[in-house]
Design a protein around this motif. Structure first.
Motif, PDB file in Angstrom:
ATOM      1  N   LEU A 133     -10.064  -5.507   0.948  1.00 25.87           N
ATOM      2  CA  LEU A 133      -9.623  -5.094  -0.391  1.00 25.87           C
ATOM      3  C   LEU A 133      -8.991  -3.703  -0.380  1.00 25.87           C
ATOM      4  O   LEU A 133      -7.952  -3.480  -1.017  1.00 25.87           O
ATOM      5  N   ILE A 134      -9.600  -2.764   0.322  1.00 27.21           N
ATOM      6  CA  ILE A 134      -9.064  -1.399   0.382  1.00 27.21           C
ATOM      7  C   ILE A 134      -7.702  -1.397   1.074  1.00 27.21           C
ATOM      8  O   ILE A 134      -6.752  -0.764   0.596  1.00 27.21           O
ATOM      9  N   ASN A 135      -7.596  -2.103   2.189  1.00 28.51           N
ATOM     10  CA  ASN A 135      -6.333  -2.119   2.924  1.00 28.51           C
ATOM     11  C   ASN A 135      -5.212  -2.775   2.126  1.00 28.51           C
ATOM     12  O   ASN A 135      -4.057  -2.368   2.238  1.00 28.51           O
ATOM     13  N   ARG A 136      -5.546  -3.782   1.336  1.00 26.32           N
ATOM     14  CA  ARG A 136      -4.521  -4.409   0.478  1.00 26.32           C
ATOM     15  C   ARG A 136      -4.097  -3.470  -0.650  1.00 26.32           C
ATOM     16  O   ARG A 136      -2.923  -3.395  -0.993  1.00 26.32           O
ATOM     17  N   ALA A 137      -5.076  -2.780  -1.251  1.00 21.62           N
ATOM     18  CA  ALA A 137      -4.777  -1.893  -2.377  1.00 21.62           C
ATOM     19  C   ALA A 137      -4.065  -0.624  -1.921  1.00 21.62           C
ATOM     20  O   ALA A 137      -3.246  -0.071  -2.658  1.00 21.62           O
ATOM     21  N   GLU A 138      -4.409  -0.163  -0.723  1.00 19.33           N
ATOM     22  CA  GLU A 138      -3.835   1.085  -0.206  1.00 19.33           C
ATOM     23  C   GLU A 138      -3.371   0.852   1.239  1.00 19.33           C
ATOM     24  O   GLU A 138      -4.003   1.318   2.179  1.00 19.33           O
ATOM     25  N   PRO A 139      -2.244   0.145   1.409  1.00 23.54           N
ATOM     26  CA  PRO A 139      -1.824  -0.199   2.775  1.00 23.54           C
ATOM     27  C   PRO A 139      -1.390   0.997   3.624  1.00 23.54           C
ATOM     28  O   PRO A 139      -1.479   0.950   4.843  1.00 23.54           O
ATOM     29  N   ASP A 140      -0.925   2.045   2.976  1.00 25.43           N
ATOM     30  CA  ASP A 140      -0.473   3.222   3.729  1.00 25.43           C
ATOM     31  C   ASP A 140      -1.593   4.246   3.794  1.00 25.43           C
ATOM     32  O   ASP A 140      -1.992   4.809   2.777  1.00 25.43           O
ATOM     33  N   TRP A 141      -2.078   4.494   5.001  1.00 24.33           N
ATOM     34  CA  TRP A 141      -3.159   5.452   5.212  1.00 24.33           C
ATOM     35  C   TRP A 141      -2.601   6.669   5.915  1.00 24.33           C
ATOM     36  O   TRP A 141      -1.953   6.550   6.954  1.00 24.33           O
ATOM     37  N   LYS A 142      -2.838   7.818   5.337  1.00 21.32           N
ATOM     38  CA  LYS A 142      -2.409   9.054   5.970  1.00 21.32           C
ATOM     39  C   LYS A 142      -3.582   9.601   6.770  1.00 21.32           C
ATOM     40  O   LYS A 142      -4.587  10.030   6.209  1.00 21.32           O
ATOM     41  N   ARG A 143      -3.430   9.578   8.074  1.00 18.62           N
ATOM     42  CA  ARG A 143      -4.482  10.027   8.989  1.00 18.62           C
ATOM     43  C   ARG A 143      -4.657  11.547   8.842  1.00 18.62           C
ATOM     44  O   ARG A 143      -3.702  12.296   8.988  1.00 18.62           O
ATOM     45  N   PRO A 144      -5.895  12.009   8.577  1.00 21.61           N
ATOM     46  CA  PRO A 144      -6.111  13.454   8.486  1.00 21.61           C
ATOM     47  C   PRO A 144      -5.939  14.124   9.860  1.00 21.61           C
ATOM     48  O   PRO A 144      -6.183  13.506  10.892  1.00 21.61           O
ATOM     49  N   LYS A 145      -5.545  15.369   9.820  1.00 16.59           N
ATOM     50  CA  LYS A 145      -5.377  16.122  11.073  1.00 16.59           C
ATOM     51  C   LYS A 145      -6.744  16.460  11.649  1.00 16.59           C
ATOM     52  O   LYS A 145      -7.671  16.785  10.919  1.00 16.59           O
ATOM     53  N   PRO A 146      -6.859  16.396  12.982  1.00 12.55           N
ATOM     54  CA  PRO A 146      -8.139  16.739  13.609  1.00 12.55           C
ATOM     55  C   PRO A 146      -8.459  18.216  13.452  1.00 12.55           C
ATOM     56  O   PRO A 146      -7.568  19.053  13.377  1.00 12.55           O
ATOM     57  N   GLY A 147      -9.753  18.488  13.425  1.00  6.19           N
ATOM     58  CA  GLY A 147     -10.219  19.865  13.290  1.00  6.19           C
ATOM     59  C   GLY A 147     -10.799  20.380  14.594  1.00  6.19           C
ATOM     60  O   GLY A 147     -10.408  19.952  15.683  1.00  6.19           O
TER      61      GLY A 147
END
Length: 182
Positions: A135-149
């Protein structure tokens, strides 16, 4: 068994509400968050007591060595769950660390519990986690990967993992379930 199933259904409905009825959920504002939180607490209590009170109906008999695999998977589940809160290098390595941790947790428990109530509880929560990711992937297909810390923060996740494993093992022992092989 009925209380367990009702608790599981309530858990799923409360969690899917935002995804399946976003306009209705948004129209409820902040009080809606409180209602959903209350439903989740009630569902957890229903699952706990429903599971505790369910009759033991054996379906399969897990081999003793599965306890070792369960404990290893539980360490992995705690670590993966912790990845969701880290600000270290691991941040962003996985899109759904909490739901992935629930899946690992559920599989681990299915490996060591062969009774019907366990299959309903852990299998149901596994199905919920899989459905949530879909459900999450369908609703929000574009995921912005956070930068590593900073990598030092990842060490904290390891320490918290070990502490939480110990705490949860202690809770199991207190509840009368010995989580370690004899």
């Amino acid at each position: 068994m009925t209380l367990l199933i009702l608790g599981l259904i309530l858990w799923i409905v409360a969690h899917y509400f935002k995804r399946l009825a976003p306009d209705l959920r948004a129209s409820m504002g902040n009080p809606g968050k409180g209602v959903v939180a209350l439903l989740i607490v009630v569902s957890v209590l229903a699952m706990i007591f429903g599971y505790k009170w369910a009759p033991f109906i054996p379906v399969w008999f897990p081999p003793a060595f599965m306890v070792h695999i369960n404990n290893l998977l539980m360490l992995v589940a705690f670590f993966v769950y912790g990845m969701s809160a880290t600000t270290g290098r691991l941040r962003g390595k996985m899109r759904h660390p909490q739901l992935t941790a629930v899946k690992i947790w559920a599989v681990a428990h299915l490996l060591v519990n062969g009774d019907l109530a366990s299959i309903i509880l852990f299998g149901g929560l596994l199905a919920w986690a899989i459905g949530s990711v879909i459900l999450i992937n369908r609703a929000e297909p574009d995921w912005k990967r956070p930068k590593p810390g900073d990598a030092k923060k990842d060490i904290l996740v390891v320490v918290i993992t070990l502490v939480m494993f110990g705490v949860v093992a202690g809770i199991h022992i207190w509840a009368g379930v010995w989580p370690f092989p004899g």
